[in-house]
Design an enzyme around this catalytic site. Structure first.
Site, PDB file in Angstrom:
ATOM      1  N   TYR A 141      17.423  -6.711  17.001  1.00  0.00           N
ATOM      2  CA  TYR A 141      16.609  -5.542  17.302  1.00  0.00           C
ATOM      3  C   TYR A 141      16.775  -4.604  16.123  1.00  0.00           C
ATOM      4  CZ  TYR A 141      15.688  -6.694  22.189  1.00  0.00           C
ATOM      5  OH  TYR A 141      15.247  -7.296  23.342  1.00  0.00           O
ATOM      6  N   LYS A 229       9.898 -13.211  17.164  1.00  0.00           N
ATOM      7  CA  LYS A 229       9.863 -13.510  18.605  1.00  0.00           C
ATOM      8  C   LYS A 229       9.008 -12.498  19.355  1.00  0.00           C
ATOM      9  CE  LYS A 229      13.058 -14.083  22.553  1.00  0.00           C
ATOM     10  NZ  LYS A 229      13.078 -12.847  23.341  1.00  0.00           N
ATOM     11  N   HIS A 253       8.810 -12.412  26.560  1.00  0.00           N
ATOM     12  CA  HIS A 253      10.131 -11.864  26.863  1.00  0.00           C
ATOM     13  C   HIS A 253      10.477 -12.149  28.336  1.00  0.00           C
ATOM     14  CE1 HIS A 253      12.837  -8.926  24.600  1.00  0.00           C
ATOM     15  NE2 HIS A 253      13.504  -9.105  25.707  1.00  0.00           N
TER      16      HIS A 253
HETATM   17  C1  LIG Z   1      18.958 -10.750  31.158  1.00  0.00           C
HETATM   18  C2  LIG Z   1      18.096 -10.997  29.968  1.00  0.00           C
HETATM   19  C3  LIG Z   1      18.430 -10.435  28.755  1.00  0.00           C
HETATM   20  C4  LIG Z   1      17.637 -10.656  27.634  1.00  0.00           C
HETATM   21  N1  LIG Z   1      18.017 -10.117  26.439  1.00  0.00           N
HETATM   22  C5  LIG Z   1      17.269 -10.347  25.349  1.00  0.00           C
HETATM   23  C6  LIG Z   1      17.672  -9.816  24.087  1.00  0.00           C
HETATM   24  O1  LIG Z   1      18.695  -9.165  23.967  1.00  0.00           O
HETATM   25  N2  LIG Z   1      16.857 -10.042  23.035  1.00  0.00           N
HETATM   26  C7  LIG Z   1      15.708 -10.767  23.128  1.00  0.00           C
HETATM   27  O2  LIG Z   1      14.999 -10.965  22.151  1.00  0.00           O
HETATM   28  N3  LIG Z   1      15.333 -11.313  24.307  1.00  0.00           N
HETATM   29  C8  LIG Z   1      16.081 -11.111  25.403  1.00  0.00           C
HETATM   30  N4  LIG Z   1      15.699 -11.666  26.604  1.00  0.00           N
HETATM   31  C9  LIG Z   1      14.481 -12.510  26.679  1.00  0.00           C
HETATM   32  C10 LIG Z   1      14.817 -13.980  26.421  1.00  0.00           C
HETATM   33  O3  LIG Z   1      15.208 -14.205  25.105  1.00  0.00           O
HETATM   34  C11 LIG Z   1      13.605 -14.881  26.705  1.00  0.00           C
HETATM   35  O4  LIG Z   1      12.500 -14.433  25.951  1.00  0.00           O
HETATM   36  C12 LIG Z   1      13.211 -14.940  28.169  1.00  0.00           C
HETATM   37  O5  LIG Z   1      14.314 -14.793  29.010  1.00  0.00           O
HETATM   38  C13 LIG Z   1      12.539 -16.269  28.422  1.00  0.00           C
HETATM   39  O6  LIG Z   1      12.006 -16.298  29.684  1.00  0.00           O
HETATM   40  P1  LIG Z   1      12.717 -17.017  30.932  1.00  0.00           P
HETATM   41  O7  LIG Z   1      13.869 -16.178  31.323  1.00  0.00           O
HETATM   42  O8  LIG Z   1      11.613 -17.008  31.937  1.00  0.00           O
HETATM   43  O9  LIG Z   1      13.114 -18.417  30.529  1.00  0.00           O
HETATM   44  C14 LIG Z   1      16.477 -11.462  27.740  1.00  0.00           C
HETATM   45  C15 LIG Z   1      16.162 -12.055  28.955  1.00  0.00           C
HETATM   46  C16 LIG Z   1      16.961 -11.840  30.058  1.00  0.00           C
HETATM   47  C17 LIG Z   1      16.600 -12.522  31.348  1.00  0.00           C
END
Ligand SMILES: Cc1cc2nc3c(=O)[nH]c(=O)nc-3n(C[C@H](O)[C@H](O)[C@H](O)COP(=O)(O)O)c2cc1C
Length: 354
Positions: A141, A229, A253
């Site tokens: 980030y 991303k 996301h």
């Molecule tokens: C609890 C949680 C925390 C996340 N933290 C980040 C993060 O810090 N940075 C980021 O780019 N994506 C973050 N994501 C998004 C994930 O990288 C990913 O895009 C997403 O979870 C994929 O979808 P899915 O959970 O349906 O498989 C987070 C997702 C969750 C569920």
């Protein structure tokens, strides 16, 4: 639902692994309410069923009479060999799922021969994750204070990250930041273990001043490839690649940003065809079954990232259960490939979907 610390490991680890919905139900029994709510996310109730449903709507056109006896799931991602195209998404605060957090995830990933993303918002120091030996990419980030970003990127690279994931879909409001009692989170789960700051303030607020130039800026900091991303459009994907991105991740996301965005399943084909061979295209959001993974690979993804399913497994049995989740995906993905008449990932393409 429990209201204190998660335990997860009180039941035998060799119990059958349920499907992802079953895993989530088990996780809901062991996770404290504030953690469960954060993992599911503010838009989860709307976003995730829709995303998963779209993947489920993909219909295959299988080949028959193809020899698939020597089937392999092996591929490479930015040159790193992986035994499976199922990678683990960068997710913040994994210590809230299990005391070992990303160390447990990395152990499972290492044993499965795949790769993990490590969030800017992790409560585990880079050195501990790197010591496990799994390949990992650092998710960045970019913050208003660029010196903090520069510092953390340099330390991730020094610890062994082999690429940077630049998350671009969360300007201002970072959905990776639990809103519930930040101080409690920080004390319990050690938020932001890799950001050099001892004031306890919340450092990670993604800047709103990101632009295309930041792709080159980031890659120029330490010379690592940058994967962008959160791309959902062909024109944006092409701009990212023109600006030097080595890859893009088609992602909503996990439905945590914009509740009514297009889905990853809908965006992937246009992005993949616009990018072609100029960069690698990956996808995440709503992938819940091996058929979903196969659909994503047919529609142009080189590999996929699993998000919440990994957290549910982590919460209910640590590294052993994450390993079983990943091995279950691989075994079933092999079954799907046999059924499609494809002996390798190279043989998956749009021709195999209706
Ligand atoms: C609890 C949680 C925390 C996340 N933290 C980040 C993060 O810090 N940075 C980021 O780019 N994506 C973050 N994501 C998004 C994930 O990288 C990913 O895009 C997403 O979870 C994929 O979808 P899915 O959970 O349906 O498989 C987070 C997702 C969750 C569920």
């Amino acid at each position: 639902m429990r209201t204190d610390e998660p335990a997860g490991g009180t039941r035998p680890l060799d119990r059958p692994l349920p499907d992802v919905a079953g895993l989530e139900a088990e996780a809901a029994e062991v996770l404290p309410a504030h953690v469960l709510g954060y993992f599911r996310g503010p838009t989860g109730a709307y976003g995730i069923p829709t995303e998963a449903e779209r993947w489920s709507q993909v219909r295959f056109r299988p080949h028959v009479l193809r020899n698939t006896r020597d089937l392999s799931l092996a591929t490479t991602v930015l040159g790193t060999p992986v035994a499976s195209p199922v990678l683990v998404a960068p997710m913040a605060q994994q210590r809230a799922a299990h005391p070992d957090g990303e160390v447990a995830t990395a152990k499972a990933v290492s044993r499965r021969g795949t790769l993990l993303g490590v969030s800017t918002n992790t409560g585990v120091p880079f050195a501990d994750i790197a010591a496990v030996g799994a390949p990992w990419w650092f998710q960045v980030y970019v913050m208003d204070d660029r010196t903090i970003t520069t510092d953390v990127v340099q330390r991730a690279a020094a610890a062994g990250a082999s690429a940077l994931i630049l998350t671009v879909d969360a300007p201002g409001t970072d959905p990776s930041q639990p809103q519930h009692e930040p101080r409690t989170w920080s004390e319990r789960y050690g938020m932001q273990a890799n950001l050099r700051d001892d004031t306890g303030r919340n450092l990670v607020t993604a800047t709103r001043s990101l632009s295309l130039d930041d792709i080159g800026w980031l890659s120029g900091l330490i010379g690592l490839p940058v994967v962008v991303k959160g791309v959902l459009r062909a024109d944006d994907a092409v701009m990212c690649v023109d600006a030097g991105a080595a890859g893009v991740i088609v992602s909503t996301h996990g439905g945590r940003c914009l509740t009514q965005s297009t889905t990853s399943a809908d965006a992937l084909p246009e992005v993949a065809s616009a990018v072609g061979d100029r960069a690698e295209v990956y996808v995440d959001s709503g992938l819940r079954t091996p058929e979903h993974v196969a659909a994503a690979l047919c529609l142009g993804a080189r590999a996929v990232f699993l998000g919440r399913p990994v957290l549910w497994a982590l919460a209910t049995g640590g590294d052993a259960r994450v390993e079983r989740l990943l091995s279950g995906f691989d075994t079933q993905l092999e079954r799907v490939l046999h059924s499609l008449g494809a002996a390798s990932l190279d043989e998956l393409g749009p021709d195999l979907v209706a």
